[in-house]
Write a protein that holds these residues in place. Structure first.
Motif, PDB file in Angstrom:
ATOM      1  N   ALA A 356      42.685  31.052  35.025  1.00  0.00           N
ATOM      2  CA  ALA A 356      42.082  30.238  33.962  1.00  0.00           C
ATOM      3  C   ALA A 356      40.565  30.412  33.943  1.00  0.00           C
ATOM      4  N   ILE A 357      39.974  30.456  35.107  1.00  0.00           N
ATOM      5  CA  ILE A 357      38.513  30.616  35.184  1.00  0.00           C
ATOM      6  C   ILE A 357      38.118  31.956  34.566  1.00  0.00           C
ATOM      7  N   LEU A 358      38.918  32.959  34.895  1.00  0.00           N
ATOM      8  CA  LEU A 358      38.646  34.287  34.357  1.00  0.00           C
ATOM      9  C   LEU A 358      38.839  34.297  32.844  1.00  0.00           C
ATOM     10  N   GLY A 458      24.082  29.463  37.588  1.00  0.00           N
ATOM     11  CA  GLY A 458      24.231  28.640  38.790  1.00  0.00           C
ATOM     12  C   GLY A 458      25.317  29.153  39.704  1.00  0.00           C
ATOM     13  N   LEU A 459      26.166  30.007  39.167  1.00  0.00           N
ATOM     14  CA  LEU A 459      27.237  30.605  39.989  1.00  0.00           C
ATOM     15  C   LEU A 459      27.588  31.955  39.382  1.00  0.00           C
ATOM     16  N   PHE A 460      27.214  33.025  40.072  1.00  0.00           N
ATOM     17  CA  PHE A 460      27.679  34.341  39.627  1.00  0.00           C
ATOM     18  C   PHE A 460      28.768  34.754  40.602  1.00  0.00           C
ATOM     19  N   ARG A 461      30.019  34.799  40.089  1.00  0.00           N
ATOM     20  CA  ARG A 461      31.160  35.113  40.959  1.00  0.00           C
ATOM     21  C   ARG A 461      31.247  36.633  41.079  1.00  0.00           C
ATOM     22  N   THR A 462      30.717  37.189  42.153  1.00  0.00           N
ATOM     23  CA  THR A 462      30.624  38.658  42.244  1.00  0.00           C
ATOM     24  C   THR A 462      31.986  39.349  42.282  1.00  0.00           C
ATOM     25  N   ASP A 504      44.523  34.010  45.544  1.00  0.00           N
ATOM     26  CA  ASP A 504      45.151  34.630  44.371  1.00  0.00           C
ATOM     27  C   ASP A 504      44.253  35.708  43.758  1.00  0.00           C
ATOM     28  N   LYS A 505      43.058  35.940  44.336  1.00  0.00           N
ATOM     29  CA  LYS A 505      42.189  36.976  43.766  1.00  0.00           C
ATOM     30  C   LYS A 505      42.345  38.258  44.584  1.00  0.00           C
ATOM     31  N   LEU A 506      43.343  39.046  44.220  1.00  0.00           N
ATOM     32  CA  LEU A 506      43.649  40.242  44.986  1.00  0.00           C
ATOM     33  C   LEU A 506      43.301  41.479  44.180  1.00  0.00           C
ATOM     34  N   TRP A 522      43.405  33.631  55.076  1.00  0.00           N
ATOM     35  CA  TRP A 522      42.340  34.572  55.416  1.00  0.00           C
ATOM     36  C   TRP A 522      41.735  35.066  54.113  1.00  0.00           C
ATOM     37  N   ARG A 523      40.725  34.376  53.661  1.00  0.00           N
ATOM     38  CA  ARG A 523      40.142  34.721  52.375  1.00  0.00           C
ATOM     39  C   ARG A 523      38.631  34.545  52.435  1.00  0.00           C
ATOM     40  N   SER A 524      37.996  35.066  51.391  1.00  0.00           N
ATOM     41  CA  SER A 524      36.602  34.751  51.148  1.00  0.00           C
ATOM     42  C   SER A 524      35.689  35.092  52.333  1.00  0.00           C
ATOM     43  N   THR A 589      24.845  27.405  50.464  1.00  0.00           N
ATOM     44  CA  THR A 589      26.287  27.409  50.702  1.00  0.00           C
ATOM     45  C   THR A 589      26.999  26.669  49.576  1.00  0.00           C
ATOM     46  N   MET A 590      28.227  27.079  49.382  1.00  0.00           N
ATOM     47  CA  MET A 590      29.087  26.265  48.533  1.00  0.00           C
ATOM     48  C   MET A 590      29.661  25.184  49.426  1.00  0.00           C
ATOM     49  N   LEU A 591      29.902  24.030  48.836  1.00  0.00           N
ATOM     50  CA  LEU A 591      30.585  22.996  49.596  1.00  0.00           C
ATOM     51  C   LEU A 591      31.980  22.854  48.984  1.00  0.00           C
ATOM     52  N   GLU A 592      32.928  23.487  49.644  1.00  0.00           N
ATOM     53  CA  GLU A 592      34.305  23.516  49.128  1.00  0.00           C
ATOM     54  C   GLU A 592      35.290  23.020  50.170  1.00  0.00           C
ATOM     55  N   ILE A 593      34.858  23.078  51.440  1.00  0.00           N
ATOM     56  CA  ILE A 593      35.770  22.691  52.521  1.00  0.00           C
ATOM     57  C   ILE A 593      35.308  21.334  53.054  1.00  0.00           C
ATOM     58  N   ASN A 615      36.393  22.663  42.449  1.00  0.00           N
ATOM     59  CA  ASN A 615      37.765  23.173  42.275  1.00  0.00           C
ATOM     60  C   ASN A 615      38.477  23.226  43.627  1.00  0.00           C
ATOM     61  N   ASP A 616      37.794  23.840  44.597  1.00  0.00           N
ATOM     62  CA  ASP A 616      38.412  23.935  45.912  1.00  0.00           C
ATOM     63  C   ASP A 616      38.267  22.626  46.683  1.00  0.00           C
ATOM     64  N   LEU A 617      37.096  21.999  46.581  1.00  0.00           N
ATOM     65  CA  LEU A 617      36.892  20.764  47.353  1.00  0.00           C
ATOM     66  C   LEU A 617      37.964  19.724  47.008  1.00  0.00           C
ATOM     67  N   VAL A 662      26.475  21.007  41.117  1.00  0.00           N
ATOM     68  CA  VAL A 662      27.941  21.107  41.062  1.00  0.00           C
ATOM     69  C   VAL A 662      28.284  22.303  40.200  1.00  0.00           C
ATOM     70  N   CYS A 663      29.165  23.177  40.707  1.00  0.00           N
ATOM     71  CA  CYS A 663      29.506  24.367  39.909  1.00  0.00           C
ATOM     72  C   CYS A 663      31.012  24.498  39.669  1.00  0.00           C
ATOM     73  N   GLY A 664      31.800  23.480  40.010  1.00  0.00           N
ATOM     74  CA  GLY A 664      33.233  23.546  39.691  1.00  0.00           C
ATOM     75  C   GLY A 664      33.432  23.342  38.199  1.00  0.00           C
ATOM     76  N   GLU A 665      34.655  23.549  37.735  1.00  0.00           N
ATOM     77  CA  GLU A 665      34.934  23.485  36.295  1.00  0.00           C
ATOM     78  C   GLU A 665      34.581  22.132  35.680  1.00  0.00           C
TER      79      GLU A 665
HETATM   80  C1  PEP Z   1      35.103  26.049  43.207  1.00  0.00           C
HETATM   81  O1  PEP Z   1      35.931  26.161  44.099  1.00  0.00           O
HETATM   82  O2  PEP Z   1      34.826  24.970  42.643  1.00  0.00           O
HETATM   83  C2  PEP Z   1      34.391  27.234  42.698  1.00  0.00           C
HETATM   84  C3  PEP Z   1      33.423  27.110  41.826  1.00  0.00           C
HETATM   85  O3  PEP Z   1      34.830  28.440  43.163  1.00  0.00           O
HETATM   86  P1  PEP Z   1      36.108  29.191  42.562  1.00  0.00           P
HETATM   87  O4  PEP Z   1      36.586  28.387  41.406  1.00  0.00           O
HETATM   88  O5  PEP Z   1      35.675  30.560  42.209  1.00  0.00           O
HETATM   89  O6  PEP Z   1      37.050  29.152  43.730  1.00  0.00           O
END
Ligand code: PEP
Ligand code: MG
Length: 738
Positions: A356-358, A458-462, A504-506, A522-524, A589-593, A615-617, A662-665
């Motif tokens: 969806a993000i893509l 604010g977020l370039f997803r390489t 899921d990003k393979l 084992w990701r990221s 850093t991203m704060l997702e965990i 999104n991940d948090l 904040v950079c989540g959706e």
């Molecule tokens: C997130 O997890 O909120 C995030 C911006 O990263 P991604 O959606 O790429 O996992």
């Protein structure tokens, strides 16, 4: 020779040499099926079904008797695309009497639709005086003849406009979760659906049977290989593949294919026919396990067809096509985007999933969590995708299409209003400045910086560019991509996030994860730290791209301060080698965990900035998979838990003097964005599509007034699942565009 084979052999001869093939066809079918009547109704412009040929009804009715789609039994069969087998047709509620045909004496009727590539072209029927139900063999023969008739009609150009897409079947509506907003009207394209066979009939059943056996063997070998090569003993995927293999070897459906070959069909036409029957059966099955098995079977059919007729795969994507799939990975999505789809609908997938993000980055309207549409649609069926309202209308009515055309025009007007907002300063009604940034990942998104007037990226997803290429490019190529981003930003800040692959990003060709929970696997950055070569190359490329300009680098999926330090050490090691070094290097850093939330004092001493990946948090805080649509309603950013987390985070970051964003959706949604701003988080990074609406709502909200209200809503709503309703209620009362 068996009845079907003899009939098909004669029809084949007829199709090749016949002068008046339709009249001859009805005569042949009537005599072989021992029925008193056989008629063909052909769809004409205006959705009229015209009696085009008959054996047994009055000849003067040919060309005169017409039924609207949906009218009478013939019209019903055309409208639903389903056959009717009626012992007493004249007492069926849909029956319409047409005196000129002289059909009074005939009680029973078997009517089948003549369909091709999703479009109903007509109806073929037989009738008898006796009250009887036609048996399975008779139904099968008539359906096979209908398949041939469809080819005949198209070849003769008799079905006017059929190729242009008269889809004369009843509309169906499906609801789902909006993944990416937007609207499209276009033909359906089913992911993995097989193209119609190019050769229908065959002279030599023995030879066809041998072709089938070879193809089945080849398919079996492929599966064996897959099972033994890729998968260790006794885990989940292995069991699924084993089940899949059992289905592949199932004698029942292979026998049906063999029967159809004996009846005179080519091997590919026989497989295609059985696939059609399977789809019909799937429509009726409720048990989810069995449905999945039948889905496997259909998948198998697709493989078999590609082996039998290699040219049949990969038909071109028609303009405006809406792709239907069970699920789509990001790499697959990029592939389909390159092939030209205009939107997509998946049975699985949620708004914060990576596909969806893509899709948002690509501007593809999309809907997730839509059940049952794959089974009842055909390639070429027209559909209307209204991703804003979470709606897919299969075979929409004319009036519905017209209404949507008007709506699309209205949206154009709204977009123009948003464009006018572009150059207005971004601040709230009380004058609090806010920074609205873009989330991006593809070069084609860079134009949106100027189009939206965003303050930067604010977020370039390489990893997205790499998924698009299907590989990780070398240092120089990567540096060129990153330099282009910095050039386009022209001095505006850009935060590059290092590779966030896995889960899921393979990348194509990388083995599917055999972990139980790939999102927590084992990701990221975990891959980056365990196999530092790839990460170091990327860091070097980023430093080279900056070429002396300021550079911001952010690490994803950081769980401990120690991981952040290790990653930063890799960056510093590269920094020491690259010349010219960036004038300023910020590392965040991203704060997702969630674990990071309990290391804030140490973390905030080390980092230059923090960006919350909601999104991940959220998925980790609520233990709710972000890709599962049925869980989407179970957790909310506007819940007491999330708002408490964000408020605490803001106050810790503010006292440490560390910029927080904040950079989540969720940052791209008006109600959420104004709530974040009220909590003090005024740097928000979001998809370009969300920016104008967020800017508009922020421009109309009096932040101090809302902050006071929010505090009281949080106090009275403590313990609630969500505070969305009271917040939205206040916004509506104050006329805010949420
Ligand atoms: C997130 O997890 O909120 C995030 C911006 O990263 P991604 O959606 O790429 O996992
Ligand atoms: Mg994330």
């Amino acid at each position: 020779m068996s009845t079907p084979r003899r009939l098909l052999a004669r029809l084949r001869h007829l199709m090749a040499h016949g002068a008046a093939p339709m009249a001859e066809l009805v005569r042949l079918v009537a005599s072989e099926l021992v029925s008193e009547v056989c008629s063909v109704y052909v769809l004409r412009p205006g959705d009229l079904l015209e009696l085009a040929a008959t054996e047994g009804l009055r000849p003067e009715a040919v060309g005169r008797t017409k039924l609207r789609v949906g009218q009478g039994i013939i019209g019903l069969v055309a409208a639903t695309g389903q056959m009717l087998n009626l012992p007493d047709a004249q007492n069926h509620p849909a029956f319409v009497y047409r005196g000129e045909t002289g059909e009074d004496p005939y009680a029973s009727m078997l009517a089948v639709p003549v369909r091709r590539a999703g479009h109903t072209l007509g109806v073929l029927c037989v009738q008898n005086r006796a009250t009887r139900r036609y048996d399975g063999d008779e139904v099968e023969v008539l359906e096979t003849v209908a398949m041939l008739l469809a080819e005949l009609l198209v070849a003769a150009g008799t079905a006017d406009g059929a190729e242009e897409g008269i889809a004369a079947t009843v509309p169906r509506r499906f609801t789902g979760n909006p993944l990416v907003s937007g609207m499209v009207i276009g033909p359906i394209l089913r992911y993995g659906a097989a193209a119609p066979p190019r050769r229908l009939l065959a002279d030599d059943p023995v030879q066809e049977q041998a072709r089938l056996s070879r193809a089945v063997e080849e398919m079996q070998r492929g599966l064996e290989e897959l099972i033994s090569r890729r998968l260790p003993e006794g885990d989940g995927p292995r069991e699924i593949l084993e089940a899949y293999r059992l289905v592949a070897a199932d004698a029942g459906w292979l026998k049906r294919v063999s029967d159809a070959i004996r009846g005179g069909l080519s091997a590919e036409a026989a497989v295609h026919r059985v696939a059609g029957e399977l789809r019909d059966r799937m429509r009726r099955i409720v048990d989810p396990y069995l449905r999945e098995r039948l889905a496997d079977l259909e998948d198998m059919v697709g493989r078999l067809l590609t082996t039998l007729d290699p040219g049949s795969g990969h038909a071109p994507v028609p303009p405006g096509a809406i792709l239907l799939a069970r699920r789509l990975g990001p790499a697959e999505l990029l592939d389909w985007h390159a092939r030209g789809i205009a939107g997509f609908v998946v049975e699985e997938g949620s708004a914060s999933g990576h596909a969806a993000i893509l899709a948002r980055a690509l501007g593809l309207p999309a809907l997730g969590g839509v059940r049952g549409v794959l089974e009842i649609s055909e390639d070429g069926d027209e559909a209307l995708l209204d991703a804003d309202d979470g709606l897919l209308v299969l075979r929409p009515e004319l009036e519905v299409k017209q209404a949507y055309d008007r709506e699309m025009q209205a949206r154009g007007v709204r977009l123009a209003r948003w464009a006018a907002l572009r150059d207005r300063p971004t601040e709230t009604a009380d004058g609090t400045p806010v920074q609205l940034m873009l989330n991006a990942g593809l070069a084609l998104e860079l134009a949106q910086l100027d189009a939206t007037g965003a303050a930067g990226i604010g977020l370039f997803r390489t990893e997205i560019a790499m998924l698009a290429r299907g590989a990780i490019p070398d240092v120089a190529e990567q540096a060129a991509v990153y330099a282009r981003v910095l050039d386009a930003a022209a001095g505006r800040p850009v935060i590059f996030r290092t590779l966030d692959l896995g889960g899921d990003k393979l990348l194509p060709g990388s083995p599917a994860s055999d972990e139980e929970n790939p999102a927590m696997g084992w990701r990221s950055l975990r891959i980056g730290l365990d196999r530092p070569a790839v990460l170091r190359r990327q860091l070097r490329a980023l430093l080279l791209a900056a070429g002396g300009r300021p550079l911001s680098v952010m690490f994803p999926m950081v769980a401990t301060v120690d991981e952040f330090r290790q990653a930063r050490a890799l960056l510093r090691a590269e920094w020491a080698r690259v010349r010219p070094a960036p004038e300023r290097l910020s590392v965040g850093t991203m704060l997702e965990i969630p674990a990071l939330l309990w290391q804030l004092p140490e973390l905030l001493r080390e980092v230059d900035f923090v960006s919350v990946g909601t999104n991940d948090l959220m998925q980790f805080l609520f233990a709710a998979d972000r890709g599962t649509p049925s869980l989407a309603g179970r957790y909310d950013i506007l819940s007491p838990a999330m708002l408490n987390v964000l408020a605490q985070l803001h106050s810790a970051a503010a006292s440490a003097g560390v910029p927080l964003s904040v950079c989540g959706e969720v940052a791209g949604r008006p109600l959420e964005a104004m709530t974040l701003a009220a909590l003090g988080i005024t740097t928000l990074s979001m998809p370009a599509s969300g920016l104008p609406a967020v800017k508009e709502v922020l421009a109309s909200v009096d932040l101090p007034a809302f902050r006071a209200v929010l505090t009281s809503i949080r106090r009275t709503g403590a313990g609630a699942a969500s505070l969305r309703e009271p917040i939205a209620g206040w916004a509506r009362e104050h006329g805010l565009p949420v």
